[in-house]
Design a protein around this motif. Structure first.
Motif, PDB file in Angstrom:
ATOM      1  N   PHE B  58       0.832  -1.201   0.000  1.00 46.89           N
ATOM      2  CA  PHE B  58       0.000   0.000   0.000  1.00 46.89           C
ATOM      3  C   PHE B  58       0.864   1.248   0.000  1.00 46.89           C
ATOM      4  O   PHE B  58       0.563   2.234  -0.662  1.00 46.89           O
ATOM      5  N   LEU B  61       2.099   1.892  -3.405  1.00 50.43           N
ATOM      6  CA  LEU B  61       1.042   2.432  -4.252  1.00 50.43           C
ATOM      7  C   LEU B  61       0.794   3.903  -3.935  1.00 50.43           C
ATOM      8  O   LEU B  61       0.604   4.725  -4.829  1.00 50.43           O
ATOM      9  N   THR B  72      -2.724  10.130 -10.702  1.00 47.22           N
ATOM     10  CA  THR B  72      -1.620   9.421 -11.341  1.00 47.22           C
ATOM     11  C   THR B  72      -2.063   8.005 -11.668  1.00 47.22           C
ATOM     12  O   THR B  72      -2.060   7.594 -12.822  1.00 47.22           O
ATOM     13  N   ILE B  73      -2.418   7.234 -10.648  1.00 47.84           N
ATOM     14  CA  ILE B  73      -2.895   5.868 -10.918  1.00 47.84           C
ATOM     15  C   ILE B  73      -4.219   5.549 -10.233  1.00 47.84           C
ATOM     16  O   ILE B  73      -4.778   4.487 -10.412  1.00 47.84           O
ATOM     17  N   MET B  74      -4.711   6.478  -9.395  1.00 51.65           N
ATOM     18  CA  MET B  74      -5.953   6.167  -8.685  1.00 51.65           C
ATOM     19  C   MET B  74      -6.687   7.458  -8.361  1.00 51.65           C
ATOM     20  O   MET B  74      -6.123   8.537  -8.443  1.00 51.65           O
ATOM     21  N   ASP B  75      -7.969   7.299  -7.961  1.00 51.14           N
ATOM     22  CA  ASP B  75      -8.752   8.505  -7.668  1.00 51.14           C
ATOM     23  C   ASP B  75      -8.594   8.912  -6.204  1.00 51.14           C
ATOM     24  O   ASP B  75      -7.976   8.219  -5.413  1.00 51.14           O
ATOM     25  N   THR B  78      -9.812   6.323  -3.446  1.00 55.70           N
ATOM     26  CA  THR B  78      -8.951   5.147  -3.321  1.00 55.70           C
ATOM     27  C   THR B  78      -7.655   5.515  -2.618  1.00 55.70           C
ATOM     28  O   THR B  78      -7.157   4.783  -1.763  1.00 55.70           O
ATOM     29  N   ASN B  80      -7.200   7.874  -0.440  1.00 53.04           N
ATOM     30  CA  ASN B  80      -7.469   8.068   0.987  1.00 53.04           C
ATOM     31  C   ASN B  80      -7.586   6.728   1.705  1.00 53.04           C
ATOM     32  O   ASN B  80      -7.112   6.555   2.828  1.00 53.04           O
ATOM     33  N   MET B  82      -6.124   4.010   0.736  1.00 54.12           N
ATOM     34  CA  MET B  82      -4.808   3.393   0.732  1.00 54.12           C
ATOM     35  C   MET B  82      -3.929   3.871   1.865  1.00 54.12           C
ATOM     36  O   MET B  82      -3.297   3.063   2.543  1.00 54.12           O
ATOM     37  N   PHE B  83      -3.875   5.195   2.092  1.00 54.35           N
ATOM     38  CA  PHE B  83      -2.998   5.640   3.162  1.00 54.35           C
ATOM     39  C   PHE B  83      -3.563   5.263   4.520  1.00 54.35           C
ATOM     40  O   PHE B  83      -2.826   5.003   5.466  1.00 54.35           O
ATOM     41  N   TYR B 461      -3.716  14.100  -1.648  1.00 60.68           N
ATOM     42  CA  TYR B 461      -3.745  13.422  -2.934  1.00 60.68           C
ATOM     43  C   TYR B 461      -3.228  14.369  -4.009  1.00 60.68           C
ATOM     44  O   TYR B 461      -2.407  14.003  -4.852  1.00 60.68           O
TER      45      TYR B 461
END
Lengths: 327, 560, 340
Positions: B58, B61, B72-75, B78, B80, B82-83, B461
């Motif tokens: 994670f 990512l 870049t690779i996610m919205d 997602t 938020n 992830m972290f 983000y």
């Protein structure tokens, strides 16, 4: 003598038959023949019964410490809220049944007595008395839960639930407990309510009755004289009228009165869960006691369970006055 | 000077094919229901490393997303999530259990010459609870991963539509796992020390675990009740934290940090213990200031309960409260700094072996110094106003947690690897791995100090394009770190099959775990050894035998 | 999180087309810090510099000691079995030194930090007051005499300003790096911070307390006006706000009131549906029968946004009850109508 369940997984490890048992402290000789290398109910990683007992004792005290800290968060929340909104607590406590609370207090105290006594029974290998005392402890605990059940049922019935489900079916000044303590205030609140209702019927727009804190209530109907201290002080303290009340036009309840019931259900509910846990533990101990497992060398589990039970009791001793006996 | 243990069973090193705790009982069930602290520790180790890999994924990512501002690779959502999951997994599943449950469980009873911990069943329960807690947390991932940040601040956590309850409940259960470990360790160290081992002959690893255990037992119940309160607030809306219902959102922060500050000491104090073991052994010298190091762990544990408000200087907390918290925070800095000085002084005029465990210990000293010093920046109230909730804080805690706790964990893993696996890891690969990890973590996190002081907030983000170059550098560091760990995982895994057979005492340690075979027998010791010297005494009485690749007592050596 | 990364990537780029316009990070004469643009920066910067040098000293000293010991005392090999020289486990002089020196460092840091903090939290008497309201996901600043709030902070140079801060939903935090100041916006409470800008120009403002999806899109700026320019700006803005009607008013509100964070005008769906071509459409709702997007629906969406939500969107919109006058609502409706 039956194998204690605590030995089960460790007996496999003892097939090697290694090691001489260390001399047993605490006075009684070890039975080498019954599975355990040091004796029945002596775990393989302890050298003596005394060491095992001491370890268990330290362990249970530490556990009780964690329980105290666990509940302390709630006591802290209680303190913060009561400090910020004393009227909510005064208002809400009238809805609690002090008699039922007192019964529960007595019941728990009795059960603490029998739990403590059962430790002595175990130490003296008084099997019948031990079983009896544990049974009484369990019975008292169950009584506590039954009384609690009825209390909760009443609350559900009267709409006294936490959060948005809080819709009391009765006004606080209509309650017996309030009328008994503050008859003049109850009567006065009735009068004010009737006057407000009549005014609603008479006029389209509601008129704010001047209900300022501690000052004379001067409804525009002009029907009443200046109220006495006995009449309005309990109402202001309970946030029924005054600056903390929800509705400025008539007696009502304090803003966010539901917070008390949130705290009440949370604290007594968590306590109740611990009582249930205690019942479970004592039932298990009852079965073991009945088989005669406990004696002068091995009574730790009864001791530890009784200590736990005393804490459960102690927490209730704090909860009862804090929730039920508010002035 | 007496040899480390006068009457201990000096076990001749056996090959790992003879009966030991790994081979003694067979089958999956013998592991799932084991009561052997070593097996429980090994299971914890595997689980914690797995969680570390997940949390690390994670992180990679997150860092990849941050290569450019905006998408870049996610919205947004997602990212938020992830972290949040990265933080929650790392804190609750990896670092808090980490050293105590994985390494401590295996090694501590061995260091006490004991047969097990005080309550083996509670130990197993602790592990099972970890699994259950982990499952709850991961279920949040499956439903609609929580996005509140690992700190669960209200009112956002009580109003967001993501699966907060499973994640918080998972953390609640993990709390009990932690409490059981701590309780067990305290009782073990009080009641199961061998004859002759006074408190001041305890290895520093045990002192560290003891101090940590005290914190675990006292602080964790508070996060338990806090999470429960937050869950009840979210589901029943009782109004404790919600201002529209008469509650106070800042009250949550007080409750939360009352645990979570001591929690960071749960994370770092065991690391201190590991370093305290490695440095004397790899310098062949007694530790400098043993008593101070031991007692300072207790002092840090105690003071750690009094500083939670330094996370809340800008929350609206009163100036008076902030002042007290700031003052006590500085107090903690001093014993911590002195520990570092003591460790370095231990190396003075030592005989230094730069094997992988020592490389990690040295890396720790550098990285923890930076992490600790930057903590001082944050303790200064006015400066914290600028730095709070920026990347400076992120860099600070990654330096101490990643650079401190994880580096020490790696060091301990390599140090005790021969003991609990019976195999040596390949030394060259170890040194490369340690170097990559060290480089990686500095390149990842040092630029973040600069980002933070320049104003870049955390949990962002999107960001101002001028911050991009430093973010790119940080991400490159993260990839390096990932490669370092992957390499480490690879050679450790391979060593299980192909590694050289380990001697009982490959490093020449004087603590009791090196007295039994590698791996230890399932019963640890026939009889508790009688201890007549300190844990770092008597290196001069050990000599290296090249034939077995380990140390043996000097007296019994017949070769030159 | 079950979609693959690539699907996520393409879906995401469809969701978020235009990014909000961002302020520029101003050039700074310092390596570590942003420009020093307020009187409130002095203490922080001085303590920072002291700590950087102190940290550098200790880091270098410790690294040097480690490096030196590792090289000078490195073992030849294990087989050589060298024995370490016996040294003392205590050295009172050394231990006292390294206990007292940190004390001498720590105490001034604490005192300095305390003083600076009290300063940062004590607005001067008579400071000009501006209201800052945090909401998901925009800062709105309210000025005396201006009916509608503005989305940027405007202040005159060399004038003490006190910000009165609150939040309408979750925690936010008003952070102005160039002024070295920050304060959380707490729902249900008012908090404050103050500054006195010393440089004319624009400086970024960030939200520094995580608040959800577009936490990082709440970036706005403080515009420090030269003497006399602030009053001109305020007067002009008030006049424009009062005079603006219809579509122009709606467009102004679209940008200033936070609508732009969630609703695009070019067809790209964001947190909320795009306004382009929205008027007059029959839209499916998350619950109940489809609704025609007419004046009534638009008004209801502004006042009671949770009542009927377009299918496929989350219930994230805050209410504008009490914030938009009838004139404002009419203007917004006209603006939306104009986006064919």
């Amino acid at each position: 003598m039956s194998e204690s369940t605590s030995q089960s997984a460790t007996t496999a490890a003892q097939k090697g038959g290694h090691g001489a048992p260390a001399p047993a402290h605490g006075g009684h000789d070890a039975h080498g023949a019954h599975g355990g290398h040091g004796g029945p109910h002596l775990a393989h990683h302890f050298d003596t019964y005394q060491q095992q007992f001491d370890a268990g004792k330290l362990g249970i005290w530490l556990f009780l410490l964690t329980e105290v800290l666990f509940f302390s968060g709630l006591f802290c929340a209680y303190t913060v809220y009561r400090g910020m909104h004393p009227e909510v607590f005064v208002y809400a406590h009238y809805f609690l049944n002090t008699t039922m609370g007192a019964i529960n207090t007595c019941v728990l105290l009795i059960s603490s007595l029998t739990a403590a006594w059962s430790v002595r029974n175990a130490q003296l290998a008084q099997r019948k008395l031990l079983v009896l005392n544990i049974v009484i402890t369990i019975a008292c605990a169950c009584t506590f839960m039954v009384v609690k059940f009825f209390e909760y049922e009443h609350k559900f019935h009267d709409g006294l639930l936490p959060g948005p489900a809080f819709h009391p079916t009765e006004q606080v000044w209509e309650l017996e407990s309030f009328k008994h303590k503050h008859p003049e205030a109850a009567e006065y609140a009735e009068k004010l309510t009737k006057a407000a209702e009549e005014k609603d019927k008479a006029k389209a727009a509601p008129v704010a009755v001047a209900v300022a804190a501690g000052s004379a209530v001067a409804p525009e109907t002009g029907v009443f004289e200046k109220p006495t201290e006995e009449q309005i002080e309990p109402l202001i303290k309970a946030g029924v009228i005054g600056p903390m009340a929800e509705d400025p036009t008539r007696p009502s309840k304090p803003r966010n009165a539901h917070v008390f019931f949130g705290i009440y259900f949370f604290m007594t509910g968590l306590h109740g869960i611990h009582v249930l846990g205690g019942i479970g533990v004592f039932i298990w101990l009852l079965l073991r006691a009945n088989k005669g497992e406990f004696g002068p060398k091995y009574f730790g589990p009864i001791d530890y369970a009784a200590l736990y039970w005393h804490l459960v009791d102690l927490i209730w001793i704090y909860l009862f006055p804090l929730l039920y006996l508010i002035h | 000077m007496a040899s480390p243990s006068a009457t201990a069973d000096v076990v001749a090193p056996r090959s790992s094919s003879s009966d030991n705790y790994l081979t003694h009982d067979k089958g999956v069930l013998s592991w799932i229901f084991t009561l052997d602290h070593k097996r429980i520790g090994v299971m914890y180790l595997c689980s914690v490393l797995f969680a570390f890999a997940l949390g690390g994924l994670f992180a990679l990512l997150v860092r990849t997303e941050l290569l450019s501002p905006g998408h870049t690779i996610m919205d947004h959502d997602t990212y938020n999530q992830m972290f949040t999951l990265h933080g929650a997994i790392m804190v609750f599943l990896v670092i808090i259990p980490g050293i105590p449950a994985a390494l401590g469980n295996i090694i501590m009873p061995l260091q006490l010459g004991a047969k097990d911990v005080a309550f083996p069943r509670m130990n197993l329960a602790s592990y099972h609870l970890w699994i259950v807690g982990a499952l709850f947390m991961l279920s949040s991932l499956a439903i609609n991963a929580v996005d509140t940040g690992w700190t669960f601040y209200t009112p956002y956590s009580t109003t967001t539509s993501t699966a907060v309850v499973p994640a918080a409940f998972g953390a609640f259960i993990l709390g009990f796992s932690s409490i059981f470990t701590g309780l067990n360790f305290i009782v073990t160290m009080h009641k199961m020390r061998p004859p002759g081992m006074t408190w001041f002959r305890l290895p520093l690893f045990c002192w560290a675990l003891y101090s940590t255990a005290l914190i675990q037992v006292l602080a964790t119940p508070v996060i338990g009740i806090t999470l429960l309160m937050m869950i009840i607030e979210r589901t029943v809306h009782i109004g404790i934290f919600d201002p529209t219902l008469g509650g106070d959102p800042v009250l949550f922060q007080h409750f939360f940090w009352f645990y979570s500050h001591p929690a960071v000491y749960i994370m770092i104090v065991p690391a201190f213990g590991v370093i305290g073991e490695i440095i004397p052994v790899f310098s062949r010298k007694r530790i400098f200031g043993y008593k101070f190091i031991a007692i300072s762990s207790l002092a840090i544990a105690f003071l750690g309960f009094l500083v939670w408000g330094h996370h809340m200087f800008v929350s609206g907390q009163s100036v008076l409260a902030g002042t007290i918290f700031s003052a006590i925070t500085f107090l903690i800095a001093i014993p911590t700094a002195i520990k570092v000085f003591n460790w370095i002084t231990t190396m003075y005029k030592g005989v230094i072996h730069l094997d992988t465990p020592m490389l990690y210990a040295l890396a720790f000293l550098w990285v923890f110094t930076i992490g600790g010093l930057t903590g001082v920046f944050l303790a200064v109230m006015s400066v914290d106003v600028h730095l709070h909730d920026t990347y400076f804080v992120v860099a600070h805690f990654h330096y101490v947690m990643m650079g401190g706790a994880i580096t020490a964990f790696m060091g301990g893993l390599h140090y005790w690897w021969p003991k609990f696996t019976g195999k040596m890891y390949p030394e060259k690969a170890g040194r490369i791995g340690a170097t990559l990890v060290f480089l990686g973590l500095n390149v990842t996190f040092f630029p973040q100090f600069i980002l933070g002081s320049r104003g870049m907030p955390r949990r962002y983000y999107n960001y101002l394009p001028e911050f991009q170059p430093l973010h790119v550098l940080s991400t490159l560091g993260a990839y390096t770190l990932g490669i370092g760990f992957l390499l480490t995982a690879f050679y450790l895994w391979k060593s299980l099959k192909n590694g050289k057979t380990a001697a009982a005492n490959p490093w020449g340690g004087a603590t009791l775990e090196w007295q039994c075979s590698s791996p230890p027998p399932y019963y640890n010791f026939h009889k508790a050894p009688v201890v007549s010297a300190g844990p770092y005494d008597g290196y001069e009485n050990l000599m290296y035998d090249e034939a077995i690749g380990g140390y043996i007592p000097r007296k019994s050596s017949s070769s030159t | 999180m079950t979609a693959s990364i690539s699907t996520l990537a393409s879906a995401a780029s469809a969701l978020f087309g235009a990014e909000p316009t961002l302020p520029k990070l101003p050039d700074s004469p310092y390596f570590w810090m942003p420009p020093s643009a307020s009187v409130t920066t002095g203490n922080t910067d001085a303590l920072w510099d002291f700590m950087v040098w102190m940290s550098l000293f200790f880091t270098v000293a410790i690294a040097y000691a480690m490096f030196r010991f590792c090289t000078k005392y490195r073992a030849k090999s294990r087989a050589a079995n060298e024995i370490a020289e016996k040294t003392s486990e205590h050295n009172t002089m050394l231990e006292l030194t390294w206990s007292i020196i940190p004390l001498f460092i720590v105490v001034p840091l604490f005192v300095g930090g305390f003083k600076g903090f009290v300063d940062l939290r004590t607005p001067p008497k008579g400071a000009m007051e501006i209201r800052a309201t945090g909401q998901k996901w925009k800062w709105l600043f309210t000025y005396p005499g201006l009916g509608t709030p503005d989305d940027a902070l405007h202040v005159p140079v060399n004038t003490p300003v006190r910000m009165v801060i609150n939040s309408v939903d979750v925690l936010h935090s008003l952070y102005i790096p160039s002024f070295r100041t920050k304060m959380d916006a707490v729902p249900g409470r008012y908090t404050d911070l103050w500054f006195k800008a010393t440089q004319v120009g624009e400086f970024p403002i960030f939200c520094a307390e995580y608040c959800g999806t577009s936490h990082s899109d709440m970036i706005t700026r403080v515009v420090v006006h030269a003497p006399g320019e602030y009053e001109k700006w305020l007067a002009g803005t008030i006049a424009a706000a009062d005079s603006l009607v219809g579509v122009d008013r709606g467009k102004m509100l679209y940008e200033k009131q936070g609508c732009a964070t969630c609703h695009s005008t070019d067809g790209t769906p964001k947190v909320g549906p795009s306004w382009k071509g929205a008027f007059g459409k029959m839209e499916a709702m998350t619950a109940g029968p489809p609704i025609k997007v007419d004046e009534n629906y638009l008004r209801e969406s502004m006042m009671d946004p949770q009542a009927h939500i377009v299918a496929g969107f989350a219930p994230a919109m805050p209410t504008y009850q009490g914030k938009l006058s009838d004139k404002d609502i009419d203007g917004l409706i006209e603006f939306i109508k104009s986006l064919k």
